[in-house]
Design a protein around this motif. Structure first.
Motif, PDB file in Angstrom:
ATOM      1  N   LEU A 134       0.849  -1.192   0.000  1.00 38.10           N
ATOM      2  CA  LEU A 134       0.000   0.000   0.000  1.00 38.10           C
ATOM      3  C   LEU A 134       0.887   1.246   0.000  1.00 38.10           C
ATOM      4  O   LEU A 134       1.258   1.763   1.054  1.00 38.10           O
ATOM      5  N   PRO A 135       1.252   1.770  -1.188  1.00 34.38           N
ATOM      6  CA  PRO A 135       2.089   2.971  -1.269  1.00 34.38           C
ATOM      7  C   PRO A 135       1.265   4.244  -1.065  1.00 34.38           C
ATOM      8  O   PRO A 135       0.260   4.440  -1.757  1.00 34.38           O
ATOM      9  N   CYS A 136       1.695   5.098  -0.140  1.00 35.61           N
ATOM     10  CA  CYS A 136       0.923   6.288   0.242  1.00 35.61           C
ATOM     11  C   CYS A 136       1.824   7.525   0.159  1.00 35.61           C
ATOM     12  O   CYS A 136       2.497   7.866   1.133  1.00 35.61           O
ATOM     13  N   TYR A 137       1.817   8.194  -0.999  1.00 37.89           N
ATOM     14  CA  TYR A 137       2.757   9.284  -1.239  1.00 37.89           C
ATOM     15  C   TYR A 137       2.085  10.610  -1.578  1.00 37.89           C
ATOM     16  O   TYR A 137       2.759  11.529  -2.032  1.00 37.89           O
ATOM     17  N   ALA A 138       0.791  10.723  -1.356  1.00 36.16           N
ATOM     18  CA  ALA A 138       0.094  11.967  -1.706  1.00 36.16           C
ATOM     19  C   ALA A 138      -0.353  12.758  -0.493  1.00 36.16           C
ATOM     20  O   ALA A 138      -0.335  13.983  -0.487  1.00 36.16           O
ATOM     21  N   GLY A 139      -0.797  12.070   0.552  1.00 37.81           N
ATOM     22  CA  GLY A 139      -1.391  12.758   1.684  1.00 37.81           C
ATOM     23  C   GLY A 139      -2.795  13.248   1.353  1.00 37.81           C
ATOM     24  O   GLY A 139      -3.250  13.149   0.208  1.00 37.81           O
ATOM     25  N   LYS A 140      -3.465  13.779   2.363  1.00 36.42           N
ATOM     26  CA  LYS A 140      -4.837  14.249   2.171  1.00 36.42           C
ATOM     27  C   LYS A 140      -5.030  15.609   2.819  1.00 36.42           C
ATOM     28  O   LYS A 140      -4.334  15.962   3.776  1.00 36.42           O
ATOM     29  N   ARG A 141      -6.015  16.359   2.259  1.00 35.45           N
ATOM     30  CA  ARG A 141      -6.364  17.641   2.862  1.00 35.45           C
ATOM     31  C   ARG A 141      -7.867  17.908   2.827  1.00 35.45           C
ATOM     32  O   ARG A 141      -8.318  18.900   3.395  1.00 35.45           O
ATOM     33  N   ARG A 142      -8.648  17.046   2.175  1.00 38.33           N
ATOM     34  CA  ARG A 142     -10.079  17.299   2.005  1.00 38.33           C
ATOM     35  C   ARG A 142     -10.983  16.330   2.749  1.00 38.33           C
ATOM     36  O   ARG A 142     -12.149  16.650   3.000  1.00 38.33           O
ATOM     37  N   ALA A 143     -10.494  15.170   3.113  1.00 38.94           N
ATOM     38  CA  ALA A 143     -11.312  14.183   3.829  1.00 38.94           C
ATOM     39  C   ALA A 143     -10.400  13.154   4.481  1.00 38.94           C
ATOM     40  O   ALA A 143      -9.237  12.993   4.094  1.00 38.94           O
ATOM     41  N   GLY A 144     -10.956  12.447   5.456  1.00 37.55           N
ATOM     42  CA  GLY A 144     -10.178  11.477   6.214  1.00 37.55           C
ATOM     43  C   GLY A 144      -9.726  10.289   5.398  1.00 37.55           C
ATOM     44  O   GLY A 144     -10.192  10.036   4.283  1.00 37.55           O
ATOM     45  N   HIS A 145      -8.816   9.524   5.990  1.00 32.06           N
ATOM     46  CA  HIS A 145      -8.153   8.402   5.326  1.00 32.06           C
ATOM     47  C   HIS A 145      -8.977   7.132   5.468  1.00 32.06           C
ATOM     48  O   HIS A 145      -8.654   6.224   6.243  1.00 32.06           O
ATOM     49  N   ALA A 146     -10.038   7.021   4.672  1.00 31.66           N
ATOM     50  CA  ALA A 146     -10.892   5.841   4.742  1.00 31.66           C
ATOM     51  C   ALA A 146     -10.133   4.573   4.343  1.00 31.66           C
ATOM     52  O   ALA A 146     -10.412   3.484   4.850  1.00 31.66           O
ATOM     53  N   TYR A 147      -9.178   4.699   3.446  1.00 30.46           N
ATOM     54  CA  TYR A 147      -8.428   3.520   3.004  1.00 30.46           C
ATOM     55  C   TYR A 147      -7.600   2.923   4.131  1.00 30.46           C
ATOM     56  O   TYR A 147      -7.335   1.709   4.143  1.00 30.46           O
ATOM     57  N   LEU A 148      -7.195   3.745   5.114  1.00 30.38           N
ATOM     58  CA  LEU A 148      -6.462   3.205   6.254  1.00 30.38           C
ATOM     59  C   LEU A 148      -7.395   2.456   7.197  1.00 30.38           C
ATOM     60  O   LEU A 148      -7.000   1.456   7.812  1.00 30.38           O
ATOM     61  N   ALA A 149      -8.635   2.929   7.313  1.00 31.06           N
ATOM     62  CA  ALA A 149      -9.628   2.167   8.077  1.00 31.06           C
ATOM     63  C   ALA A 149      -9.828   0.795   7.437  1.00 31.06           C
ATOM     64  O   ALA A 149      -9.927  -0.229   8.125  1.00 31.06           O
ATOM     65  N   ALA A 150      -9.862   0.762   6.104  1.00 28.01           N
ATOM     66  CA  ALA A 150      -9.993  -0.513   5.394  1.00 28.01           C
ATOM     67  C   ALA A 150      -8.746  -1.378   5.575  1.00 28.01           C
ATOM     68  O   ALA A 150      -8.843  -2.609   5.662  1.00 28.01           O
ATOM     69  N   ALA A 151      -7.574  -0.742   5.621  1.00 27.95           N
ATOM     70  CA  ALA A 151      -6.335  -1.498   5.812  1.00 27.95           C
ATOM     71  C   ALA A 151      -6.336  -2.216   7.158  1.00 27.95           C
ATOM     72  O   ALA A 151      -5.888  -3.372   7.255  1.00 27.95           O
ATOM     73  N   LEU A 152      -6.840  -1.563   8.199  1.00 22.17           N
ATOM     74  CA  LEU A 152      -6.906  -2.210   9.511  1.00 22.17           C
ATOM     75  C   LEU A 152      -7.930  -3.340   9.507  1.00 22.17           C
ATOM     76  O   LEU A 152      -7.731  -4.378  10.153  1.00 22.17           O
ATOM     77  N   LYS A 153      -9.035  -3.161   8.782  1.00 24.61           N
ATOM     78  CA  LYS A 153     -10.014  -4.243   8.663  1.00 24.61           C
ATOM     79  C   LYS A 153      -9.404  -5.426   7.919  1.00 24.61           C
ATOM     80  O   LYS A 153      -9.648  -6.590   8.265  1.00 24.61           O
ATOM     81  N   ALA A 154      -8.607  -5.123   6.895  1.00 25.35           N
ATOM     82  CA  ALA A 154      -7.927  -6.192   6.157  1.00 25.35           C
ATOM     83  C   ALA A 154      -6.971  -6.930   7.085  1.00 25.35           C
ATOM     84  O   ALA A 154      -6.913  -8.174   7.078  1.00 25.35           O
TER      85      ALA A 154
END
Length: 319
Positions: free
Chosen positions: A85-105
């Motif tokens: 899971l490469p994460c090189y952009a960061g966010k500024r408009r909404a939370g990191h839902a994909y990280l919530a999914a990563a923990l579920k995975a």
């Protein structure tokens, strides 16, 4: 090796520039990754490639050169079904839902290797969220293998994995534009995971990245236009999803959720960080729940190769 002839071929302008072969791309980037590389040549090559555009063969060569700078690359045993899971952009408009999914995975038995950069000006990075959630950071691949075996998920920073690649990645603020290095980091897969979930921002890169992965022997990957460039699917208005399995590349679609679109306005950094951490604890809006569900399906496919029931394949092509 004198790489100036290769730089010259790339930098001849709109009608005169030439693409490099995969081997030539690897050779020139090997030279430029050296700490004592000529800074003028490095800057010239980065901008020339930016103007010309990279081919899939060039990207494969660049990735091979970058992987050679990672201590222990190819020498650590990764867990079966692990997802990169490469994460090189960061966010500024909404939370990191994909990280919530990563923990579920992770909780479902899918090992997840997260890598990125720990700080991006004006944005909240994956590490800033994972750190608050108690996820461990590895300093090298050996440590990462131990932690993912124990915890099921681990974060590693590019600055630790490859200081040489990080040095070039960090030139973006001085160059004023992104370079092919941003794409290389996304294709890096430092642990050689079987599956990869790869978000991008600029549409033309989808096929180039998928074809480069095929050349590099990546088993399977989803490569898609992600929220703000991160590996996060949209619940609605998902534009591009490419499935790569070996050298076979297809386009995918799935039904829209019918919920709110992704937010357009930036949030306060502190508020966004807190929101993202809350999402890891299942505090989710309906839109975010829909995103996490789609990402759950994406993680499952990346780990097993089994396609979700309502995803559809289109436009099959062979390299």
């Amino acid at each position: 090796m004198d790489i100036s002839p290769l730089i010259k071929r790339v930098a001849r302008g709109k009608h005169g520039s030439e693409n490099l072969s995969r081997d030539e791309a690897r050779l020139v980037f090997e030279q430029l990754l050296s700490p004592d590389a000529d800074e003028l040549q490095l800057g010239a090559f980065l901008i020339a490639q930016r103007m010309k555009g990279e081919t899939s063969g060039e990207l494969a060569g660049f990735v091979e050169a970058a992987r050679a700078t990672i201590a222990g690359y190819g020498k650590v045993d990764v867990l079966k079904g692990a997802v990169d899971l490469p994460c090189y952009a960061g966010k500024r408009r909404a939370g990191h839902a994909y990280l919530a999914a990563a923990l579920k995975a992770r909780d479902a038995g899918i090992p997840v290797f997260v890598h990125g950069v720990d700080q991006i000006e004006g944005r909240v990075t994956a590490w800033q969220v994972l750190q608050r959630a108690g996820i461990n950071r590895a300093g090298n691949l050996v440590e990462a293998a131990q932690l993912i075996q124990r915890d099921g998920i681990v974060y590693a920073d590019l600055s630790d994995l490859s200081p040489d690649l990080f040095r070039i990645y960090s030139l973006r603020s001085r160059l004023g534009v992104r370079s092919f290095v941003n794409t290389v980091t996304r294709l890096l897969n430092p642990m050689g995971c079987e599956g990869q979930l790869n978000g991008f921002f600029h549409t033309p890169y989808a096929d180039y990245m998928a074809e480069a992965n095929g050349l590099l022997g990546q088993l399977r990957a989803l490569i898609f236009m992600g929220a703000e460039g991160e590996p996060e699917l949209y619940a609605d208005r998902q534009k591009v999803i490419v499935k790569q399995q070996g050298k076979l590349v297809t386009r995918l679609t799935f039904p829209a959720s019918g919920l709110d679109y992704y937010p357009r306005l930036p949030m306060d950094v502190q508020t966004l960080t807190e929101q993202s951490v809350s999402m890891l604890n299942d505090v989710l809006s309906d839109r975010e729940c829909a995103v996490v569900q789609r990402m759950d399906e994406a993680f499952s496919w990346a780990a097993t190769g089994v396609m979700p029931a309502d995803w559809r394949e289109e436009e099959m092509k062979h390299e």
